[in-house]
Scaffold this motif. Structure first.
Motif, PDB file in Angstrom:
ATOM      1  N   LYS A   1       4.217   8.937 -10.329  1.00 10.91           N
ATOM      2  CA  LYS A   1       5.214   7.685  -9.630  1.00 10.91           C
ATOM      3  C   LYS A   1       6.402   7.601 -10.512  1.00 10.91           C
ATOM      4  O   LYS A   1       6.416   7.686 -11.729  1.00 10.91           O
ATOM      5  N   SER A   2       7.755   7.615  -9.848  1.00 13.57           N
ATOM      6  CA  SER A   2       8.986   7.432 -10.492  1.00 13.57           C
ATOM      7  C   SER A   2       9.806   6.899  -9.548  1.00 13.57           C
ATOM      8  O   SER A   2       9.735   7.231  -8.486  1.00 13.57           O
TER       9      SER A   2
ATOM     10  N   PRO B   1       0.871  -1.128   0.208  1.00 18.50           N
ATOM     11  CA  PRO B   1      -0.099   0.003  -0.044  1.00 18.50           C
ATOM     12  C   PRO B   1       0.902   1.081  -0.011  1.00 18.50           C
ATOM     13  O   PRO B   1       0.803   2.002   0.883  1.00 18.50           O
ATOM     14  N   ILE B   2       1.761   1.478  -1.024  1.00 22.52           N
ATOM     15  CA  ILE B   2       2.578   2.351  -1.233  1.00 22.52           C
ATOM     16  C   ILE B   2       2.803   2.983  -2.457  1.00 22.52           C
ATOM     17  O   ILE B   2       2.604   2.132  -3.436  1.00 22.52           O
ATOM     18  N   GLU B   3       3.180   4.107  -2.858  1.00 25.13           N
ATOM     19  CA  GLU B   3       3.685   4.499  -4.335  1.00 25.13           C
ATOM     20  C   GLU B   3       4.937   5.175  -4.135  1.00 25.13           C
ATOM     21  O   GLU B   3       5.169   5.907  -3.019  1.00 25.13           O
ATOM     22  N   SER B   4       5.795   5.172  -5.061  1.00 25.32           N
ATOM     23  CA  SER B   4       7.174   5.810  -5.033  1.00 25.32           C
ATOM     24  C   SER B   4       6.989   7.085  -5.786  1.00 25.32           C
ATOM     25  O   SER B   4       6.558   7.126  -6.976  1.00 25.32           O
ATOM     26  N   HIS B   5       7.267   8.264  -5.110  1.00 24.16           N
ATOM     27  CA  HIS B   5       7.371   9.526  -6.025  1.00 24.16           C
ATOM     28  C   HIS B   5       8.691  10.152  -5.589  1.00 24.16           C
ATOM     29  O   HIS B   5       9.409   9.990  -4.762  1.00 24.16           O
ATOM     30  N   LYS B   6       8.916  11.038  -6.774  1.00 31.04           N
ATOM     31  CA  LYS B   6      10.274  12.095  -6.324  1.00 31.04           C
ATOM     32  C   LYS B   6       9.584  13.214  -5.562  1.00 31.04           C
ATOM     33  O   LYS B   6       8.841  13.805  -5.745  1.00 31.04           O
ATOM     34  N   LEU B   7      10.799  13.498  -4.675  1.00 29.37           N
ATOM     35  CA  LEU B   7      10.867  14.879  -3.928  1.00 29.37           C
ATOM     36  C   LEU B   7      11.958  15.769  -4.288  1.00 29.37           C
ATOM     37  O   LEU B   7      13.042  15.242  -3.904  1.00 29.37           O
TER      38      LEU B   7
ATOM     39  N   HIS C   1      19.779  21.457  -8.043  1.00 31.49           N
ATOM     40  CA  HIS C   1      18.565  20.809  -7.437  1.00 31.49           C
ATOM     41  C   HIS C   1      18.872  19.241  -7.586  1.00 31.49           C
ATOM     42  O   HIS C   1      19.311  19.067  -8.596  1.00 31.49           O
ATOM     43  N   TRP C   2      17.900  18.515  -6.940  1.00 31.00           N
ATOM     44  CA  TRP C   2      18.182  17.264  -6.853  1.00 31.00           C
ATOM     45  C   TRP C   2      16.807  16.407  -6.576  1.00 31.00           C
ATOM     46  O   TRP C   2      16.069  17.235  -6.108  1.00 31.00           O
ATOM     47  N   SER C   3      16.506  15.036  -6.439  1.00 29.75           N
ATOM     48  CA  SER C   3      15.479  14.620  -6.093  1.00 29.75           C
ATOM     49  C   SER C   3      15.762  13.214  -5.423  1.00 29.75           C
ATOM     50  O   SER C   3      16.684  12.627  -5.605  1.00 29.75           O
ATOM     51  N   GLY C   4      15.068  12.950  -4.302  1.00 29.56           N
ATOM     52  CA  GLY C   4      14.927  11.591  -3.465  1.00 29.56           C
ATOM     53  C   GLY C   4      13.708  10.868  -3.725  1.00 29.56           C
ATOM     54  O   GLY C   4      12.635  11.520  -4.549  1.00 29.56           O
TER      55      GLY C   4
END
Length: 422
Positions: free
Chosen positions: A305-306, A254-260, A338-341
């Motif tokens: 999602k990414s 029950p999770i989704e992977s997103h960029k922050l 800038h970067w993303s986790g």
């Protein structure tokens, strides 16, 4: 390994800094361990450290597919706070903050934790009332919380946009003074160094490629550095949890992977001695100033999602507009990078520290926006779960079956929907 002290710093200064040892060993993986933690970020290293220090386990490995500090641990805005209200979250994050307050001494490593205060701006009378209600919860449960009026806020942070016709008029702020920031690299290095001193094998460039199962148990992991067995296996890999879950043959989570995304500007003279946050009308923004002088800030995640660790221009524009609306003095400051986790976003916005359908597999996941600040607490409670084979009462409800029970630990009150929580 040389212990850090004022005397050792002075002595090595006289010898050209040649007397320092490696901070942790570069070891070859063994065929079998008592505990294998997959994920060498803050959570994974903290788990190994507390397993060794608090529970006395010795034969432990941490597997990291890249290098220490190369994942989400080094891709965030370094904010630490405990101003959560829901039962379970409230106690968990306060415990984590207390660990932060003594972490440099505990690890014998300066994690550069700065309790500069967390200031959440308020933009309407309703927001002031809601913050007062929530922050009373903090005060009643042994934490610190204040509500600042407009005049006090102007004295503390005079260069915010207080204009009557501002896009987001400011009426006051909800403040937690014990909150602040820490240096993300220093935290993972400190945990890695301290865990290594206790005998933990930290194995970098070791990607898990497959999971071996037999009769409801994991019998071993196939990695880029060979097969590794473990009596107990812990998954602590943030946005990549779904990938490992699938390798283990457990279906969907029950999770989704997103960029922050996160951003930093060129260095400036001292400008902002607090963490400033606001969110209203679809906006979400937070900013602080690093010890090097750069303005470190971020906002909402990318709404798709990414697994990519890179950002995109729409979020750059959105976050920059938020910055200028509240701090117009930044208008001519250059953005350096800038970067993303990659964040694993749960259905109700809260985390999982729990056992899984496999007898010897344990899960630490679903951290949404809270992974960095949760690091010490997550390691402490995950180690407690693995060592004792049962959850601590504070995280007892943070399991995968809470949705079957209809129990949502929903901090934002937005409902069990990842699109609303981000």
């Amino acid at each position: 390994m040389t212990r850090f002290s004022a005397w050792n710093v002075f002595r090595n200064g006289l010898s050209g800094q040649k007397g320092w040892d490696r901070q942790w060993r570069d070891v070859e993986p063994k065929a079998d361990y008592d505990v294998v933690i997959v994920g060498g970020g803050i959570h994974g290293l903290a788990t190994a450290y507390y397993l060794a220090k608090k529970h006395g386990l010795k034969n432990i490995a941490v597997l990291e597919k890249g290098w220490i500090g190369g994942g989400n641990a080094g891709r965030n805005t370094t904010i630490v706070r405990s101003n959560y209200f829901r039962p379970g979250n409230r106690e968990f994050y306060e415990h984590s903050l207390k660990l932060w307050e003594n972490l440099s001494h505990d690890l014998n490593y300066n994690v550069m934790f700065s309790q500069r205060g967390h200031v959440s701006l308020l933009h309407s009378p309703g927001a002031v009332d809601a913050a007062a209600r929530g922050y009373n919860t903090l005060r009643l449960t042994g934490s610190d919380a204040e509500i600042w009026g407009l005049e006090e806020l102007k004295q503390e942070i005079p260069h915010l946009n207080y204009a009557a016709n501002a896009r987001f008029p400011i009426l006051g702020a909800a403040v937690q003074r014990r909150a602040g920031t820490a240096r993300h690299d220093a935290v993972v290095w400190g945990y890695a160094r301290a865990a290594d001193q206790l005998g933990v094998d930290i194995i970098q460039n070791c990607e898990v490629l497959g999971v071996r199962r037999d009769q409801g148990r994991i019998t071993g992991l196939d990695t880029s550095r060979g097969a590794i067995g473990g009596s107990k296996i812990g998954f602590s890999v943030a946005g990549n949890t779904s990938r490992l879950w699938d390798m283990a043959g457990l279906g969907t989570l029950p999770i989704e992977s997103h960029k922050l995304q996160a951003f930093v500007t060129e260095p400036l003279k001292p400008l902002l001695d607090h963490v400033v946050v606001f969110g209203v009308g679809g906006t979400h923004f937070y900013i602080s100033q690093s010890d090097k002088g750069g303005m470190v800030f971020g906002g909402d995640l990318d709404w798709y999602k990414s697994y990519a660790q890179r950002g995109n221009l729409p979020i750059v524009q959105d976050v920059s507009e938020c910055a200028l609306s509240i701090l117009p003095c930044l208008g001519r400051v250059r953005l350096l990078r800038h970067w993303s986790g990659v964040c694993d976003m749960s259905m109700d916005g809260s985390h999982f520290i729990c056992k899984t359908p496999l007898d010897n597999l344990y899960l630490n996941a679903g951290w949404n926006y809270g992974g960095f600040k949760a690091g010490p607490g997550a390691g402490w409670f995950f180690a407690d779960l693995i060592a004792n084979d049962r959850p601590h009462e504070i995280v007892a409800e943070h399991d995968l079956k809470r949705f079957e029970r209809g129990y949502n630990i929903d901090e934002r009150g937005a409902g069990p929907d990842p699109k609303l929580h981000g």
